[in-house]
Design a protein around this motif. Structure first.
Motif, PDB file in Angstrom:
ATOM      1  N   GLU A   3       6.497  20.121   1.263  1.00 33.12           N
ATOM      2  CA  GLU A   3       6.078  19.412   2.472  1.00 33.12           C
ATOM      3  C   GLU A   3       4.577  19.154   2.382  1.00 33.12           C
ATOM      4  N   PHE A   4       4.133  18.006   2.900  1.00 29.49           N
ATOM      5  CA  PHE A   4       2.713  17.661   2.842  1.00 29.49           C
ATOM      6  C   PHE A   4       2.356  16.708   3.973  1.00 29.49           C
ATOM      7  N   LEU A   5       1.057  16.574   4.209  1.00 31.24           N
ATOM      8  CA  LEU A   5       0.559  15.597   5.185  1.00 31.24           C
ATOM      9  C   LEU A   5       0.177  14.326   4.443  1.00 31.24           C
ATOM     10  N   ASN A   6       0.590  13.210   4.995  1.00 32.77           N
ATOM     11  CA  ASN A   6       0.342  11.903   4.405  1.00 32.77           C
ATOM     12  C   ASN A   6      -0.391  11.058   5.441  1.00 32.77           C
ATOM     13  N   TYR A   7      -1.467  10.445   5.020  1.00 29.61           N
ATOM     14  CA  TYR A   7      -2.228   9.554   5.892  1.00 29.61           C
ATOM     15  C   TYR A   7      -1.976   8.145   5.362  1.00 29.61           C
ATOM     16  N   GLN A   8      -1.042   7.426   5.973  1.00 27.47           N
ATOM     17  CA  GLN A   8      -0.668   6.129   5.425  1.00 27.47           C
ATOM     18  C   GLN A   8      -0.722   5.029   6.466  1.00 27.47           C
ATOM     19  N   SER A   9      -0.872   3.810   5.951  1.00 30.67           N
ATOM     20  CA  SER A   9      -0.862   2.637   6.817  1.00 30.67           C
ATOM     21  C   SER A   9      -0.249   1.475   6.048  1.00 30.67           C
ATOM     22  N   LEU A  10       0.291   0.531   6.793  1.00 32.24           N
ATOM     23  CA  LEU A  10       0.862  -0.666   6.193  1.00 32.24           C
ATOM     24  C   LEU A  10      -0.276  -1.497   5.621  1.00 32.24           C
ATOM     25  N   ASP A  11      -0.152  -1.885   4.375  1.00 32.20           N
ATOM     26  CA  ASP A  11      -1.178  -2.675   3.696  1.00 32.20           C
ATOM     27  C   ASP A  11      -0.921  -4.149   3.986  1.00 32.20           C
ATOM     28  N   THR A  12      -1.881  -4.805   4.609  1.00 30.44           N
ATOM     29  CA  THR A  12      -1.736  -6.222   4.943  1.00 30.44           C
ATOM     30  C   THR A  12      -2.709  -7.095   4.142  1.00 30.44           C
ATOM     31  N   SER A  13      -3.221  -6.565   3.028  1.00 32.19           N
ATOM     32  CA  SER A  13      -4.150  -7.327   2.195  1.00 32.19           C
ATOM     33  C   SER A  13      -3.432  -8.495   1.525  1.00 32.19           C
ATOM     34  N   MET A  14      -4.192  -9.402   0.960  1.00 36.81           N
ATOM     35  CA  MET A  14      -3.611 -10.551   0.244  1.00 36.81           C
ATOM     36  C   MET A  14      -2.748 -10.071  -0.920  1.00 36.81           C
ATOM     37  N   GLU A  15      -3.215  -9.044  -1.614  1.00 35.11           N
ATOM     38  CA  GLU A  15      -2.453  -8.507  -2.746  1.00 35.11           C
ATOM     39  C   GLU A  15      -1.099  -7.968  -2.278  1.00 35.11           C
ATOM     40  N   ALA A  16      -1.083  -7.285  -1.149  1.00 39.10           N
ATOM     41  CA  ALA A  16       0.163  -6.741  -0.610  1.00 39.10           C
ATOM     42  C   ALA A  16       1.096  -7.855  -0.163  1.00 39.10           C
ATOM     43  N   ARG A  17       0.549  -8.866   0.461  1.00 41.19           N
ATOM     44  CA  ARG A  17       1.381  -9.993   0.895  1.00 41.19           C
ATOM     45  C   ARG A  17       1.988 -10.724  -0.298  1.00 41.19           C
ATOM     46  N   LYS A  18       1.218 -10.830  -1.391  1.00 45.66           N
ATOM     47  CA  LYS A  18       1.736 -11.445  -2.611  1.00 45.66           C
ATOM     48  C   LYS A  18       2.894 -10.601  -3.167  1.00 45.66           C
ATOM     49  N   ALA A  19       2.731  -9.287  -3.176  1.00 46.63           N
ATOM     50  CA  ALA A  19       3.791  -8.395  -3.664  1.00 46.63           C
ATOM     51  C   ALA A  19       5.056  -8.545  -2.814  1.00 46.63           C
ATOM     52  N   GLU A  20       4.899  -8.684  -1.503  1.00 46.05           N
ATOM     53  CA  GLU A  20       6.054  -8.866  -0.626  1.00 46.05           C
ATOM     54  C   GLU A  20       6.803 -10.149  -0.976  1.00 46.05           C
ATOM     55  N   LYS A  21       6.077 -11.196  -1.311  1.00 46.98           N
ATOM     56  CA  LYS A  21       6.718 -12.462  -1.700  1.00 46.98           C
ATOM     57  C   LYS A  21       7.462 -12.327  -3.019  1.00 46.98           C
ATOM     58  N   GLU A  22       7.044 -11.374  -3.840  1.00 43.86           N
ATOM     59  CA  GLU A  22       7.685 -11.149  -5.137  1.00 43.86           C
ATOM     60  C   GLU A  22       8.826 -10.135  -5.039  1.00 43.86           C
ATOM     61  N   GLY A  23       9.173  -9.721  -3.816  1.00 43.02           N
ATOM     62  CA  GLY A  23      10.342  -8.864  -3.644  1.00 43.02           C
ATOM     63  C   GLY A  23      10.082  -7.441  -3.194  1.00 43.02           C
ATOM     64  N   VAL A  24       8.830  -6.995  -3.152  1.00 42.24           N
ATOM     65  CA  VAL A  24       8.536  -5.655  -2.665  1.00 42.24           C
ATOM     66  C   VAL A  24       8.683  -5.685  -1.146  1.00 42.24           C
ATOM     67  N   SER A  27      -0.492   1.914   1.997  1.00 44.00           N
ATOM     68  CA  SER A  27      -1.585   2.642   1.365  1.00 44.00           C
ATOM     69  C   SER A  27      -1.530   4.059   1.906  1.00 44.00           C
ATOM     70  N   ALA A  28      -1.624   5.040   1.014  1.00 45.55           N
ATOM     71  CA  ALA A  28      -1.471   6.431   1.435  1.00 45.55           C
ATOM     72  C   ALA A  28      -2.548   7.318   0.824  1.00 45.55           C
ATOM     73  N   LEU A  29      -2.923   8.335   1.573  1.00 40.55           N
ATOM     74  CA  LEU A  29      -3.841   9.375   1.118  1.00 40.55           C
ATOM     75  C   LEU A  29      -3.169  10.716   1.327  1.00 40.55           C
ATOM     76  N   VAL A  30      -3.254  11.582   0.316  1.00 41.67           N
ATOM     77  CA  VAL A  30      -2.729  12.940   0.425  1.00 41.67           C
ATOM     78  C   VAL A  30      -3.741  13.903  -0.175  1.00 41.67           C
ATOM     79  N   ASN A  31      -3.607  15.162   0.137  1.00 39.07           N
ATOM     80  CA  ASN A  31      -4.473  16.190  -0.426  1.00 39.07           C
ATOM     81  C   ASN A  31      -4.325  16.201  -1.944  1.00 39.07           C
ATOM     82  N   GLN A  32      -5.420  16.465  -2.650  1.00 33.87           N
ATOM     83  CA  GLN A  32      -5.415  16.507  -4.121  1.00 33.87           C
ATOM     84  C   GLN A  32      -4.357  17.469  -4.675  1.00 33.87           C
ATOM     85  N   SER A  33      -4.016  18.503  -3.925  1.00 32.48           N
ATOM     86  CA  SER A  33      -3.076  19.512  -4.426  1.00 32.48           C
ATOM     87  C   SER A  33      -1.604  19.106  -4.309  1.00 32.48           C
TER      88      SER A  33
END
Length: 119
Positions: free
Chosen positions: A35-56, A61-67
């Motif tokens: 179990e871990f804590l995740n700090y995430q948000s929906l990525d709305t950048s141009m790169e992310a939108r391009k990936a969505e058009k390609e099927g993703v 985007s997520a941040l977690v503890n190094q461990s």
């Protein structure tokens, strides 16, 4: 209390387990892992939108503890929503900038997509 706490999601790694089916094949099952804590948000950048058009489906985007023992292509589940995600980048490749405070330096970054567990 940190500002990051407002974005924290309790998540759990999903571990793949293969067991013989008795007929020469294997059955794949998924078990809950660390179990871990995740700090995430929906990525709305141009790169992310391009990936969505390609099927993703959706890029997060997520941040977690190094461990946290999370790697590329791992699956994890948000314990509150039940939504499952797949890690789509290598968390070890993205370090916090040197100018970041100690809280941020203790985190690693990766991208993920909403994805059901494979059978």
């Amino acid at each position: 209390m940190s500002l990051l706490d407002d974005f924290a999601h309790k998540c759990i790694l999903m571990e793949k387990k293969r067991t013989p089916d008795g007929a020469g094949g294997y059955i794949t099952a998924w078990e809950e892992g660390a179990e871990f804590l995740n700090y995430q948000s929906l990525d709305t950048s141009m790169e992310a939108r391009k990936a969505e058009k390609e099927g993703v489906t959706s890029v997060y985007s997520a941040l977690v503890n190094q461990s946290v023992p999370i790697e590329y292509n791992d699956y994890f589940r948000d314990t509150e929503t039940g939504i499952t995600y797949r890690v789509t980048s290598n968390p070890e490749e993205k370090a916090a900038p040197r100018s970041a405070g100690s809280t941020i330096k203790a985190l690693k970054f990766f991208t993920a997509e909403r994805k059901e567990l494979p059978k």
